[in-house]
Design a protein around this motif. Structure first.
Motif, mmCIF file in Angstrom:
data_model
loop_
_atom_site.group_PDB
_atom_site.id
_atom_site.type_symbol
_atom_site.label_atom_id
_atom_site.label_comp_id
_atom_site.label_asym_id
_atom_site.label_seq_id
_atom_site.Cartn_x
_atom_site.Cartn_y
_atom_site.Cartn_z
ATOM 1 N N GLU A 83 67.434 47.713 113.282
ATOM 2 C CA GLU A 83 66.640 48.265 114.379
ATOM 3 C C GLU A 83 66.891 49.770 114.512
ATOM 4 N N LEU A 84 68.169 50.156 114.430
ATOM 5 C CA LEU A 84 68.511 51.578 114.521
ATOM 6 C C LEU A 84 67.952 52.347 113.327
ATOM 7 N N ARG A 85 68.078 51.747 112.148
ATOM 8 C CA ARG A 85 67.566 52.401 110.945
ATOM 9 C C ARG A 85 66.063 52.615 111.034
ATOM 10 N N GLU A 86 65.359 51.636 111.577
ATOM 11 C CA GLU A 86 63.899 51.771 111.668
ATOM 12 C C GLU A 86 63.518 52.991 112.493
ATOM 13 N N ALA A 87 64.213 53.190 113.595
ATOM 14 C CA ALA A 87 63.917 54.338 114.453
ATOM 15 C C ALA A 87 64.285 55.650 113.773
ATOM 16 N N VAL A 88 65.487 55.717 113.212
ATOM 17 C CA VAL A 88 65.956 56.959 112.600
ATOM 18 C C VAL A 88 65.116 57.311 111.377
ATOM 19 N N PRO A 170 65.981 36.654 97.268
ATOM 20 C CA PRO A 170 65.059 36.439 96.148
ATOM 21 C C PRO A 170 63.731 37.162 96.339
ATOM 22 N N GLY A 171 63.339 37.939 95.324
ATOM 23 C CA GLY A 171 62.054 38.623 95.342
ATOM 24 C C GLY A 171 62.004 39.903 96.146
ATOM 25 N N ARG A 172 63.132 40.308 96.756
ATOM 26 C CA ARG A 172 63.093 41.471 97.639
ATOM 27 C C ARG A 172 62.931 42.780 96.875
ATOM 28 N N LEU A 173 63.619 42.958 95.760
ATOM 29 C CA LEU A 173 63.633 44.267 95.109
ATOM 30 C C LEU A 173 62.255 44.737 94.632
ATOM 31 N N PRO A 174 61.454 43.907 93.966
ATOM 32 C CA PRO A 174 60.127 44.386 93.562
ATOM 33 C C PRO A 174 59.265 44.811 94.748
ATOM 34 N N VAL A 175 59.394 44.088 95.861
ATOM 35 C CA VAL A 175 58.641 44.444 97.063
ATOM 36 C C VAL A 175 59.150 45.760 97.639
ATOM 37 N N ALA A 176 60.480 45.929 97.667
ATOM 38 C CA ALA A 176 61.066 47.158 98.203
ATOM 39 C C ALA A 176 60.614 48.376 97.408
ATOM 40 N N ILE A 177 60.501 48.214 96.100
ATOM 41 C CA ILE A 177 60.056 49.320 95.253
ATOM 42 C C ILE A 177 58.638 49.758 95.622
ATOM 43 N N GLU A 179 57.215 49.328 98.486
ATOM 44 C CA GLU A 179 57.290 49.966 99.807
ATOM 45 C C GLU A 179 57.753 51.409 99.677
ATOM 46 N N HIS A 180 58.718 51.651 98.804
ATOM 47 C CA HIS A 180 59.148 53.028 98.537
ATOM 48 C C HIS A 180 57.993 53.858 97.980
ATOM 49 N N GLN A 181 57.198 53.241 97.110
ATOM 50 C CA GLN A 181 56.056 53.959 96.537
ATOM 51 C C GLN A 181 55.071 54.386 97.630
ATOM 52 N N GLY A 197 54.842 55.012 109.482
ATOM 53 C CA GLY A 197 54.468 53.607 109.494
ATOM 54 C C GLY A 197 55.005 52.844 108.297
ATOM 55 N N HIS A 198 54.906 53.447 107.117
ATOM 56 C CA HIS A 198 55.369 52.775 105.903
ATOM 57 C C HIS A 198 56.888 52.588 105.902
ATOM 58 N N ILE A 199 57.622 53.616 106.333
ATOM 59 C CA ILE A 199 59.077 53.483 106.272
ATOM 60 C C ILE A 199 59.581 52.531 107.357
ATOM 61 N N ARG A 200 58.925 52.522 108.510
ATOM 62 C CA ARG A 200 59.319 51.554 109.536
ATOM 63 C C ARG A 200 59.087 50.126 109.038
ATOM 64 N N CYS A 201 57.944 49.904 108.392
ATOM 65 C CA CYS A 201 57.656 48.587 107.831
ATOM 66 C C CYS A 201 58.687 48.214 106.769
ATOM 67 N N HIS A 202 59.047 49.183 105.927
ATOM 68 C CA HIS A 202 60.022 48.963 104.858
ATOM 69 C C HIS A 202 61.375 48.539 105.431
ATOM 70 N N VAL A 203 61.865 49.261 106.422
ATOM 71 C CA VAL A 203 63.166 48.939 107.010
ATOM 72 C C VAL A 203 63.108 47.598 107.743
ATOM 73 N N ARG A 204 61.985 47.353 108.434
ATOM 74 C CA ARG A 204 61.831 46.080 109.143
ATOM 75 C C ARG A 204 61.849 44.901 108.163
ATOM 76 N N GLU A 205 61.158 45.063 107.041
ATOM 77 C CA GLU A 205 61.122 43.997 106.034
ATOM 78 C C GLU A 205 62.491 43.802 105.383
ATOM 79 N N ALA A 206 63.232 44.890 105.207
ATOM 80 C CA ALA A 206 64.588 44.775 104.666
ATOM 81 C C ALA A 206 65.466 43.984 105.624
ATOM 82 N N GLY A 207 65.311 44.240 106.921
ATOM 83 C CA GLY A 207 66.061 43.485 107.915
ATOM 84 C C GLY A 207 65.699 42.009 107.902
#
Length: 226
Positions: A83-88, A170-177, A179-181, A197-207
């Motif tokens: 949650e903190l990471r998403e905001a920062v 399982p399956g997280r890394l290809p999706v994370a890549i 999201e980084h793109q 918006g993209h980075i908030r979604c990325h951090v939320r999905e990582a959580g």
């Protein structure tokens, strides 16, 4: 500080930091000077300095009269961290995309992203974790905020632990890549709204990936951040 002392301190620091991050020093482990002097072939002075530096950065905790310990981070702690990471990270990406040098930042991010893809293809999870942190840190730096960087740096130890665990889902890394793109493209185009918006979604999905992984690992449902 002489060059030699600085080199010895760096060697002790890097060894201990790597041991915490790769799990060689497990959460709850006590870290004492004497065994490290024998293991690393160093005097107590650089080791004590390295332990103090790691404690300041959150990689270790100091317990009076007992020494240093590797911190134990609960599942709730980790989920709260995201949650903190998403905001920062959201603030950082918005500011980075608005910066005059956003195109140059995108070039540097693209280089890191290419290395991340290679690390995933090679199955090098630890290398990916290092590159993932470098990607986010570059965005923090690109924000140009003097106040944001210290806040983000204080999260690094917990960020690293969380990344290491969520990456095992399982399956997280290809999706994370991908999201980084998307984050990279928004910064390249100088679109602060999309970058945030993209980075908030990325951090939320990582959580969420972390929550699912912990649930699978422990066989118990984990609470969602409220």
């Amino acid at each position: 500080m002489t060059v030699e002392r600085h080199t010895l301190l760096s060697a002790a620091y890097e060894h201990l930091r790597a041991a915490v991050l790769d799990g060689s020093l497990a959460p709850g482990s006590r870290v004492t000077v004497r065994p490290l002097t024998e293991q690393l072939g160093l005097s107590p002075t650089p080791i004590k300095a390295a332990l103090a530096a790691l404690e300041r950065e959150g990689f270790l905790i100091a317990v009076p009269h007992r020494g240093y310990f590797v911190p134990e981070v609960s599942p709730n702690d980790l989920l709260e961290l995201y949650e903190l990471r998403e905001a920062v990270d959201g603030i950082a990406a918005r500011r980075a995309a608005s910066a005059t040098d956003h195109a140059q930042l995108a070039v540097r991010l693209a280089r890191l992203l290419a290395k991340q893809r290679k690390a995933i293809d090679a199955g090098k999870l630890q290398s990916y974790g290092e590159l993932d942190l470098a990607f986010h840190r570059l965005i923090w730096e690109g924000s140009g905020s003097r106040r944001l960087m210290p806040v983000a740096e204080n999260l690094i130890a917990q960020v690293r632990l969380g990344n290491r665990l969520s990456a095992q889902a399982p399956g997280r890394l290809p999706v994370a890549i991908e999201e980084h793109q998307a984050i990279l493209e928004a910064i390249r185009q100088g679109d602060p709204h999309a970058a945030e918006g993209h980075i908030r979604c990325h951090v939320r999905e990582a959580g969420e990936a972390l929550r699912r992984y912990l649930q699978m690992r422990d066989g118990e449902p984990q609470p969602r951040p409220s």
